[in-house]
Scaffold this motif. Sequence first.
Motif, short mmCIF file in Angstrom:
data_model
loop_
_atom_site.label_atom_id
_atom_site.label_comp_id
_atom_site.label_asym_id
_atom_site.label_seq_id
_atom_site.Cartn_x
_atom_site.Cartn_y
_atom_site.Cartn_z
N TRP A 31 41.01 38.63 -12.54
CA TRP A 31 42.36 38.10 -12.59
C TRP A 31 43.26 39.07 -13.33
O TRP A 31 42.86 39.70 -14.32
CB TRP A 31 42.39 36.75 -13.28
CG TRP A 31 41.60 35.68 -12.56
CD1 TRP A 31 41.12 35.71 -11.28
CD2 TRP A 31 41.19 34.44 -13.12
NE1 TRP A 31 40.45 34.56 -11.01
CE2 TRP A 31 40.46 33.76 -12.12
CE3 TRP A 31 41.35 33.84 -14.35
CZ2 TRP A 31 39.91 32.51 -12.31
CZ3 TRP A 31 40.81 32.58 -14.55
CH2 TRP A 31 40.11 31.93 -13.53
N ARG A 32 44.48 39.14 -12.92
CA ARG A 32 45.42 40.14 -13.44
C ARG A 32 45.62 40.05 -14.96
O ARG A 32 45.65 41.06 -15.64
CB ARG A 32 46.76 39.97 -12.73
CG ARG A 32 47.78 40.95 -13.17
CD ARG A 32 49.04 40.78 -12.40
NE ARG A 32 50.00 41.79 -12.82
CZ ARG A 32 51.24 41.81 -12.45
NH1 ARG A 32 51.69 40.89 -11.63
NH2 ARG A 32 52.05 42.74 -12.88
N TRP A 33 45.74 38.85 -15.50
CA TRP A 33 46.09 38.69 -16.91
C TRP A 33 44.89 38.50 -17.83
O TRP A 33 45.07 38.36 -19.04
CB TRP A 33 47.07 37.52 -17.07
CG TRP A 33 48.36 37.80 -16.37
CD1 TRP A 33 48.76 37.30 -15.17
CD2 TRP A 33 49.39 38.67 -16.80
NE1 TRP A 33 49.99 37.79 -14.82
CE2 TRP A 33 50.41 38.65 -15.83
CE3 TRP A 33 49.58 39.49 -17.91
CZ2 TRP A 33 51.57 39.39 -15.91
CZ3 TRP A 33 50.74 40.22 -18.01
CH2 TRP A 33 51.71 40.17 -17.02
N SER A 34 43.68 38.49 -17.30
CA SER A 34 42.50 38.24 -18.13
C SER A 34 42.37 39.18 -19.33
O SER A 34 42.16 38.71 -20.46
CB SER A 34 41.24 38.31 -17.29
OG SER A 34 41.18 37.22 -16.42
N PRO A 35 42.48 40.49 -19.14
CA PRO A 35 42.31 41.37 -20.32
C PRO A 35 43.34 41.09 -21.41
O PRO A 35 43.00 41.05 -22.59
CB PRO A 35 42.47 42.78 -19.75
CG PRO A 35 42.19 42.65 -18.30
CD PRO A 35 42.64 41.27 -17.91
N LEU A 36 44.58 40.89 -21.03
CA LEU A 36 45.64 40.64 -22.01
C LEU A 36 45.43 39.31 -22.72
O LEU A 36 45.57 39.21 -23.95
CB LEU A 36 47.01 40.69 -21.34
CG LEU A 36 48.20 40.48 -22.27
CD1 LEU A 36 48.24 41.56 -23.36
CD2 LEU A 36 49.50 40.46 -21.49
#
Length: 139
Positions: free
Chosen positions: A109-114
């Motif tokens: 998912w795009r926002w997982s690391p942040l």
Amino acid sequence: MTAARLRPMLLPAATVLAGCAAAAVVLAADPTSDAGFPLPPCPIRWLTGLDCPGCGATRMFYSLLHGDLLSALHYNALAVAFIPFFLWTWGGWVVGRWRGRPVRTWENWRWSPLVWLVLIAAWSVIRNLPFPPFSSLYV
């Protein structure tokens, strides 16, 4: 089952064995008391006196192995919250190896690391605040 079909499953089986060995060591060590053999201390806590995001994870794991969820949450609530995501990732990896193609998990998912970076940073700060109710998070 053919050997070629089972070969990709050797590494997942090895991770299960390693996890069982780690659980045996933690159970034998009893990190919640001085009764077992000593485990190495957290280097960040040893150097700074502050709890790092992972501090208490071994005691949390020990508590979960004994079915004591409340103690596990006390030792490291963020690590307890991460367990379903870890299992999802591990399960996706195993299924991907079995199928021969990657399986998408929350890591894609795009926002997982942040999101995880913010959660870990916030946990690091909150658990080291020296006043109630946050001081109870210090292990």
